[in-house]
Design a protein around this motif. Structure first.
Motif, PDB file in Angstrom:
ATOM      1  N   GLY A  48       0.507  -1.336  -0.008  1.00  0.00           N
ATOM      2  CA  GLY A  48      -0.039   0.211   0.402  1.00  0.00           C
ATOM      3  C   GLY A  48       1.319   1.096   0.293  1.00  0.00           C
ATOM      4  N   LEU A  49       0.755   1.714   1.097  1.00  0.00           N
ATOM      5  CA  LEU A  49       1.352   3.200   0.945  1.00  0.00           C
ATOM      6  C   LEU A  49       2.280   3.808   1.533  1.00  0.00           C
ATOM      7  CD1 LEU A  49      -1.767   6.134   0.221  1.00  0.00           C
ATOM      8  CD2 LEU A  49      -0.151   4.706  -1.698  1.00  0.00           C
ATOM      9  N   GLU A  50       2.114   2.305   2.608  1.00  0.00           N
ATOM     10  CA  GLU A  50       3.049   2.746   3.447  1.00  0.00           C
ATOM     11  C   GLU A  50       4.569   3.532   3.513  1.00  0.00           C
ATOM     12  OE1 GLU A  50       5.741  -1.531   5.445  1.00  0.00           O
ATOM     13  OE2 GLU A  50       3.945  -2.154   4.273  1.00  0.00           O
ATOM     14  N   HIS A  51       5.060   3.065   2.536  1.00  0.00           N
ATOM     15  CA  HIS A  51       6.615   3.743   2.892  1.00  0.00           C
ATOM     16  C   HIS A  51       6.802   4.599   2.398  1.00  0.00           C
ATOM     17  CE1 HIS A  51       8.586   0.077   2.835  1.00  0.00           C
ATOM     18  NE2 HIS A  51       7.649  -0.358   1.387  1.00  0.00           N
ATOM     19  N   LEU A  52       5.128   5.874   2.171  1.00  0.00           N
ATOM     20  CA  LEU A  52       6.011   7.108   1.712  1.00  0.00           C
ATOM     21  C   LEU A  52       4.801   7.514   3.508  1.00  0.00           C
ATOM     22  CD1 LEU A  52       5.110   9.366   0.434  1.00  0.00           C
ATOM     23  CD2 LEU A  52       3.154   8.694  -0.888  1.00  0.00           C
ATOM     24  N   LEU A  53       4.484   6.724   3.383  1.00  0.00           N
ATOM     25  CA  LEU A  53       3.437   7.378   4.429  1.00  0.00           C
ATOM     26  C   LEU A  53       4.447   7.120   5.947  1.00  0.00           C
ATOM     27  CD1 LEU A  53       0.676   5.631   4.710  1.00  0.00           C
ATOM     28  CD2 LEU A  53       0.444   7.381   3.929  1.00  0.00           C
ATOM     29  N   ARG A  54       5.327   6.737   5.649  1.00  0.00           N
ATOM     30  CA  ARG A  54       6.461   6.606   6.783  1.00  0.00           C
ATOM     31  C   ARG A  54       7.522   7.741   6.544  1.00  0.00           C
ATOM     32  NH1 ARG A  54      10.032   1.457   8.830  1.00  0.00           N
ATOM     33  NH2 ARG A  54      11.537   2.975  10.006  1.00  0.00           N
ATOM     34  N   TRP A  55       7.973   8.209   5.344  1.00  0.00           N
ATOM     35  CA  TRP A  55       8.802   9.230   4.734  1.00  0.00           C
ATOM     36  C   TRP A  55       7.720  10.366   5.251  1.00  0.00           C
ATOM     37  CZ3 TRP A  55       7.577  13.435   2.038  1.00  0.00           C
ATOM     38  CH2 TRP A  55       9.126  14.192   2.396  1.00  0.00           C
ATOM     39  N   ILE A  56       6.885  10.689   5.255  1.00  0.00           N
ATOM     40  CA  ILE A  56       5.632  11.792   5.296  1.00  0.00           C
ATOM     41  C   ILE A  56       6.081  11.786   7.023  1.00  0.00           C
ATOM     42  CG2 ILE A  56       3.589  12.519   5.816  1.00  0.00           C
ATOM     43  CD1 ILE A  56       2.709  11.289   2.484  1.00  0.00           C
ATOM     44  N   THR A  57       5.394  10.838   8.004  1.00  0.00           N
ATOM     45  CA  THR A  57       5.441  11.526   9.302  1.00  0.00           C
ATOM     46  C   THR A  57       6.852  11.766   9.698  1.00  0.00           C
ATOM     47  OG1 THR A  57       6.622   8.479   9.189  1.00  0.00           O
ATOM     48  CG2 THR A  57       4.132   8.829   9.994  1.00  0.00           C
ATOM     49  N   GLN A  58       8.348  10.605   8.684  1.00  0.00           N
ATOM     50  CA  GLN A  58       9.766  11.816   8.975  1.00  0.00           C
ATOM     51  C   GLN A  58      10.035  12.825   8.655  1.00  0.00           C
ATOM     52  OE1 GLN A  58      12.250   8.029   8.486  1.00  0.00           O
ATOM     53  NE2 GLN A  58      11.283   7.040   9.188  1.00  0.00           N
ATOM     54  N   ASN A  59       8.938  13.189   8.315  1.00  0.00           N
ATOM     55  CA  ASN A  59       9.318  14.552   7.209  1.00  0.00           C
ATOM     56  C   ASN A  59       8.385  15.393   7.221  1.00  0.00           C
ATOM     57  OD1 ASN A  59      12.005  14.252   5.528  1.00  0.00           O
ATOM     58  ND2 ASN A  59      10.944  12.404   5.406  1.00  0.00           N
ATOM     59  N   ARG A  60       7.457  15.601   8.474  1.00  0.00           N
ATOM     60  CA  ARG A  60       5.670  16.453   8.372  1.00  0.00           C
ATOM     61  C   ARG A  60       6.325  17.676   8.738  1.00  0.00           C
ATOM     62  NH1 ARG A  60       2.374  14.450  13.775  1.00  0.00           N
ATOM     63  NH2 ARG A  60       1.061  16.758  12.491  1.00  0.00           N
ATOM     64  N   LYS A  61       7.287  18.411   9.351  1.00  0.00           N
ATOM     65  CA  LYS A  61       7.864  20.256   9.287  1.00  0.00           C
ATOM     66  C   LYS A  61       7.662  20.781   8.496  1.00  0.00           C
ATOM     67  CE  LYS A  61      10.237  19.882  14.066  1.00  0.00           C
ATOM     68  NZ  LYS A  61      11.456  18.881  14.170  1.00  0.00           N
ATOM     69  N   GLN A  62       7.992  20.105   7.430  1.00  0.00           N
ATOM     70  CA  GLN A  62       8.092  21.096   6.381  1.00  0.00           C
ATOM     71  C   GLN A  62       7.046  20.200   4.956  1.00  0.00           C
ATOM     72  OE1 GLN A  62      10.718  19.148   2.526  1.00  0.00           O
ATOM     73  NE2 GLN A  62      11.231  17.486   4.178  1.00  0.00           N
ATOM     74  N   LEU A  63       6.126  19.513   5.705  1.00  0.00           N
ATOM     75  CA  LEU A  63       4.573  19.965   5.006  1.00  0.00           C
ATOM     76  C   LEU A  63       3.630  20.307   6.075  1.00  0.00           C
ATOM     77  CD1 LEU A  63       4.804  16.089   4.026  1.00  0.00           C
ATOM     78  CD2 LEU A  63       5.218  17.552   2.995  1.00  0.00           C
ATOM     79  N   GLN A  64       4.266  21.045   6.970  1.00  0.00           N
ATOM     80  CA  GLN A  64       3.315  21.634   7.467  1.00  0.00           C
ATOM     81  C   GLN A  64       2.515  23.497   6.555  1.00  0.00           C
ATOM     82  OE1 GLN A  64       4.714  21.499  11.198  1.00  0.00           O
ATOM     83  NE2 GLN A  64       4.217  19.646  11.679  1.00  0.00           N
ATOM     84  N   THR A  65       1.641  23.538   7.132  1.00  0.00           N
ATOM     85  CA  THR A  65       0.465  24.633   7.189  1.00  0.00           C
ATOM     86  C   THR A  65       0.102  25.558   8.489  1.00  0.00           C
ATOM     87  OG1 THR A  65      -1.857  23.113   6.779  1.00  0.00           O
ATOM     88  CG2 THR A  65      -0.643  23.357   4.633  1.00  0.00           C
ATOM     89  N   GLU A  66      -0.629  26.577   8.095  1.00  0.00           N
ATOM     90  CA  GLU A  66      -0.998  27.591   9.276  1.00  0.00           C
ATOM     91  C   GLU A  66      -2.102  26.861   9.513  1.00  0.00           C
ATOM     92  OE1 GLU A  66       1.078  30.928   9.841  1.00  0.00           O
ATOM     93  OE2 GLU A  66       1.926  29.523   9.486  1.00  0.00           O
ATOM     94  N   ASP A  67      -3.235  26.408   9.025  1.00  0.00           N
ATOM     95  CA  ASP A  67      -4.276  25.026   8.943  1.00  0.00           C
ATOM     96  C   ASP A  67      -4.000  24.253  10.236  1.00  0.00           C
ATOM     97  OD1 ASP A  67      -6.478  24.351   9.325  1.00  0.00           O
ATOM     98  OD2 ASP A  67      -6.914  23.603   7.467  1.00  0.00           O
ATOM     99  N   LYS A  68      -3.569  24.560  11.397  1.00  0.00           N
ATOM    100  CA  LYS A  68      -4.089  23.385  12.151  1.00  0.00           C
ATOM    101  C   LYS A  68      -4.473  22.348  11.912  1.00  0.00           C
ATOM    102  CE  LYS A  68      -1.158  25.348  15.701  1.00  0.00           C
ATOM    103  NZ  LYS A  68       0.174  25.119  14.489  1.00  0.00           N
ATOM    104  N   GLY A  69      -5.793  21.948  11.498  1.00  0.00           N
ATOM    105  CA  GLY A  69      -6.582  20.384  10.948  1.00  0.00           C
ATOM    106  C   GLY A  69      -6.323  20.190   9.960  1.00  0.00           C
ATOM    107  N   ARG A  70      -4.720  20.669   9.483  1.00  0.00           N
ATOM    108  CA  ARG A  70      -4.926  20.251   7.792  1.00  0.00           C
ATOM    109  C   ARG A  70      -3.384  19.954   8.112  1.00  0.00           C
ATOM    110  NH1 ARG A  70      -3.880  21.723   1.723  1.00  0.00           N
ATOM    111  NH2 ARG A  70      -5.275  19.755   1.124  1.00  0.00           N
TER     112      ARG A  70
END
Ligand code: A3P
Ligand code: MG
Ligand code: MG
Length: 380
Positions: free
Chosen positions: A96-118
């Motif tokens: 499934g998406l597992e490896h990509l999701l792992r990358w996302i959780t390890q790189n959350r900071k650079q993907l964040q927005t002002e919007d706390k709900g997103r």
């Protein structure tokens, strides 16, 4: 009692106006100017090792190392090693998406927005390969697809489900087809080295667990996309040295002997090659043409951005704009249909050749694909 059916159809018509139930795929419907597609930006990368284990680094990146002169007969034997130096990835494991999701959780900071709900600044998260299938849909007349979609904290996740037909084909693959698949990977081994100035080592084992994947951010029309895709190698001497244009996609195909064969190759195969490389901004595709004995008789380089020039002379050929407009329409359709934010809820979008795209709703856990660990990490 007499009123009930009428009431029901009125309701359906009302919801039709909000979210249509199907999406047409006919090419003529999407024959419009090329849509906006932002230059793909590489956000990061990860590697999968010989055991298919994830590493948040570039350890499996290989370097483009073609034979000294591009031209006839480099003499690669693509069958070499099929019986004794081949480790095949276990295709029954559904990642499934597992490896990509792992990358996302390890790189959350650079993907964040002002919007706390997103927590993620992206409308869609998926694999590049899934989008490739969407792009080629208007022209596909053999293989259908199934795409599972969940909306979770403002982002739509798309994950492929294997169709019954694809499973049967996988389980009933002939030995000839299995060897042809091996040959595609063997070609990579002949064309790549492990260091920027190294030479390829064709005596090694071909292990299809290994992969280097890039993570791309881009925009198609009104849809922001985050997707990952495997890339074959980077060219340390590329005329476009920055990622993702420095990567080279390697492909094999049967050697062609007539203009009719080349025309058919452009119509049916080049569409897949183009879609796969255009999406992540990979600038070059190097084709190795194989002879009947399984040796490479010729190499040819295609610039991804110039492929449309090769095909536009043929009025019966596919059009890049149709592929991209259809993809934008499909993503819009998904946005209209999937509106309940719930990681356990799955809409299964299905397509078979000759039909429009349709969907079914699954509230049970059978099709749920976002892992609990991911939902937990992104809920905090
Ligand atoms: P070819 O590219 O020479 O066909 P990719 O080209 O995407 O890097 O994939 C490497 C090889 O994996 C392919 O070589 C092919 O042999 C095999 N492969 C990839 N996708 C496949 C598919 N859907 N069906 C069969 N083989 C596939
Ligand atoms: Mg590859
Ligand atoms: Mg390849």
């Amino acid at each position: 009692e007499d009123d009930a059916p009428r009431d029901c159809s009125a309701k359906r018509q009302r919801s039709d106006a909000k979210a249509p139930l199907t999406l047409p795929v006919t090419p003529s419907r999407y024959d419009a100017p090329f849509p906006f597609y932002r230059r793909p930006a590489q956000l990061g990368h990860f590697s999968l090792d010989a055991q298919r284990c994830y590493h948040g680094d570039a350890r499996r990146l290989r370097y483009y190392a073609p034979p000294p002169v591009e031209g006839p007969s480099p003499g690669f034997d693509l069958r070499d090693g099929y019986r004794d130096r081949y480790v095949k990835q276990d295709e029954t494991v559904r990642e499934g998406l597992e490896h990509l999701l792992r990358w996302i959780t390890q790189n959350r900071k650079q993907l964040q927005t002002e919007d706390k709900g997103r927590p993620l600044n992206a409308d869609f998260v998926t694999w590049r390969g899934h989008l490739t299938k969407v792009l080629t849909t208007p022209y596909e007349n053999q293989d259908g697809w199934l795409l599972a979609v969940s909306l979770f904290r403002g982002t739509l996740y798309i994950s492929e489900v294997e169709t019954e037909a694809a499973r049967r084909q996988r389980e009933q693959r002939t030995d000839l087809l299995k060897e042809l698949m091996y040959m595609g990977y063997k070609f990579e081994q002949y064309m790549c080295s492990d260091t920027p100035d190294g030479t390829p080592d064709p005596t090694g084992v071909v292990n299809t667990n290994e992969a280097f994947c890039i993570v791309i951010r881009t925009r198609l029309g009104t849809h922001s996309l985050l997707f990952s895709g495997e890339v074959d190698c980077t060219d340390p001497r590329s005329p476009w040295p920055d990622p993702p244009s420095c990567y080279v996609e390697l492909k094999t195909s049967k050697v062609m002997h007539s203009p009719a064969q080349r025309k058919s190759f452009y119509r049916h195969k080049m569409i897949k090659w183009w879609a796969q490389s255009f999406l992540p901004g990979v600038s070059r595709i190097v084709a190795g043409y194989r002879g009947p004995d399984g040796s490479i008789v010729e190499l040819e380089t295609f610039e991804t951005m110039k492929i449309f020039q090769l095909i536009r002379e043929d009025p019966g050929c596919w059009k890049p704009a149709v592929c991209m407009n259809f993809c934008a329409a499909f993503l819009g359709f998904v946005k209209k249909v999937v509106t309940e934010d719930n990681p356990k809820l799955v809409h299964l979008f299905a397509w078979e050749p000759g039909h429009p795209v349709s969907f079914t709703v699954h509230r049970d856990s059978e099709h749920t694909f976002l892992p609990d660990w991911y939902v937990e990490v992104l809920s905090n």
